[in-house]
Design a protein around this motif. Structure first.
Motif, mmCIF file in Angstrom:
data_model
loop_
_atom_site.group_PDB
_atom_site.id
_atom_site.type_symbol
_atom_site.label_atom_id
_atom_site.label_comp_id
_atom_site.label_asym_id
_atom_site.label_seq_id
_atom_site.Cartn_x
_atom_site.Cartn_y
_atom_site.Cartn_z
ATOM 1 N N ALA A 145 0.836 -1.212 0.000
ATOM 2 C CA ALA A 145 0.000 0.000 0.000
ATOM 3 C C ALA A 145 0.865 1.254 0.000
ATOM 4 O O ALA A 145 0.560 2.224 -0.709
ATOM 5 C CB ALA A 145 -0.945 -0.019 1.191
ATOM 6 N N ASN A 146 1.941 1.247 0.762
ATOM 7 C CA ASN A 146 2.858 2.393 0.758
ATOM 8 C C ASN A 146 3.427 2.618 -0.637
ATOM 9 O O ASN A 146 3.549 3.759 -1.089
ATOM 10 C CB ASN A 146 3.998 2.186 1.755
ATOM 11 N N SER A 147 3.768 1.555 -1.320
ATOM 12 C CA SER A 147 4.337 1.647 -2.656
ATOM 13 C C SER A 147 3.357 2.282 -3.639
ATOM 14 O O SER A 147 3.739 3.117 -4.465
ATOM 15 C CB SER A 147 4.758 0.260 -3.139
ATOM 16 N N LYS B 38 -6.795 1.144 5.076
ATOM 17 C CA LYS B 38 -6.393 1.996 6.195
ATOM 18 C C LYS B 38 -5.497 3.137 5.712
ATOM 19 O O LYS B 38 -5.353 4.144 6.380
ATOM 20 C CB LYS B 38 -5.664 1.197 7.286
ATOM 21 N N HIS B 39 -4.911 2.976 4.539
ATOM 22 C CA HIS B 39 -4.045 3.998 3.953
ATOM 23 C C HIS B 39 -4.919 5.019 3.223
ATOM 24 O O HIS B 39 -5.749 4.646 2.389
ATOM 25 C CB HIS B 39 -3.056 3.347 2.975
ATOM 26 N N GLN B 40 -4.721 6.299 3.516
ATOM 27 C CA GLN B 40 -5.557 7.348 2.935
ATOM 28 C C GLN B 40 -5.544 7.375 1.417
ATOM 29 O O GLN B 40 -6.551 7.683 0.796
ATOM 30 C CB GLN B 40 -5.124 8.720 3.475
ATOM 31 N N ASP C 180 -12.098 4.609 -9.258
ATOM 32 C CA ASP C 180 -10.664 4.848 -9.399
ATOM 33 C C ASP C 180 -9.874 3.981 -8.422
ATOM 34 O O ASP C 180 -8.899 4.420 -7.813
ATOM 35 C CB ASP C 180 -10.325 6.328 -9.205
ATOM 36 N N ALA C 181 -10.324 2.736 -8.253
ATOM 37 C CA ALA C 181 -9.616 1.799 -7.375
ATOM 38 C C ALA C 181 -8.183 1.662 -7.856
ATOM 39 O O ALA C 181 -7.928 1.551 -9.057
ATOM 40 C CB ALA C 181 -10.310 0.445 -7.356
ATOM 41 N N ASN C 182 -7.257 1.681 -6.907
ATOM 42 C CA ASN C 182 -5.849 1.513 -7.280
ATOM 43 C C ASN C 182 -5.278 0.197 -6.764
ATOM 44 O O ASN C 182 -4.120 -0.110 -7.000
ATOM 45 C CB ASN C 182 -5.000 2.712 -6.850
ATOM 46 N N SER D 114 -11.688 9.808 1.005
ATOM 47 C CA SER D 114 -10.700 9.926 2.096
ATOM 48 C C SER D 114 -11.250 10.765 3.235
ATOM 49 O O SER D 114 -11.966 11.729 3.028
ATOM 50 C CB SER D 114 -9.407 10.557 1.584
ATOM 51 N N CYS D 115 -10.865 10.374 4.461
ATOM 52 C CA CYS D 115 -11.278 11.130 5.652
ATOM 53 C C CYS D 115 -10.342 12.303 5.881
ATOM 54 O O CYS D 115 -9.190 12.261 5.595
ATOM 55 C CB CYS D 115 -11.243 10.230 6.885
#
Length: 142
Positions: A50-52, A77-79, A100-102, A141-142
């Protein structure tokens, strides 16, 4: 395209096959593990993936576990991540077109390898439509 892939032990066999498929289509693949069917804690593989994607080192991500739920929950959990749990080709396409799912999350215990490959091909080849969907995606996103 550079694509991140990972998951847990239940998705390992599918992961190997999907990596081969993606490479045969000319994609570069970064494998975040696991590297066997030995039991693992999926967050240890999902968070780096997810970070990548969040940092744009990889354009899209593919996560595979038994149900698809754990990896999707963790990734989301990642924004900057919009992970979609999919079990049909149509859902994979709509996740890209409308949301726009990544990251796609695949439930290896509930779909065949052939369906998983079809979903992956659809996911990586489908573009976000934008337009009326952009305003909705901007509110995720929150």
């Amino acid at each position: 395209m550079k694509i991140a892939i990972g998951g847990d032990h239940a998705g390992y066999e599918y992961k190997k096959e999907i990596i081969s498929l993606l490479q045969s289509e000319g994609h570069q693949v970064e494998d975040f593990g696991p590297n066997s069917t030995d039991s693992v804690d999926y967050p240890d593989h999902v968070h780096p993936l997810a970070n990548s994607v969040e940092q744009a080192d990889c354009e899209l991500g593919i996560l595979i576990c038994g149900s698809g739920n754990g990896v999707a929950m963790t990734a989301n959990k990642h924004q900057g991540i919009r992970a979609a749990l999919c079990w049909t080709e149509d859902l994979a396409e709509l996740a890209r077109q409308h949301n726009d799912a990544n990251v796609i999350a695949i439930p290896a215990r509930f779909v065949s390898l052939d369906i998983a490959k079809t979903m992956v091909s659809a996911f990586v080849s489908t573009d976000f439509e934008g337009g009326r969907h952009q305003n909705r995606v901007d509110k995720i996103s929150c």
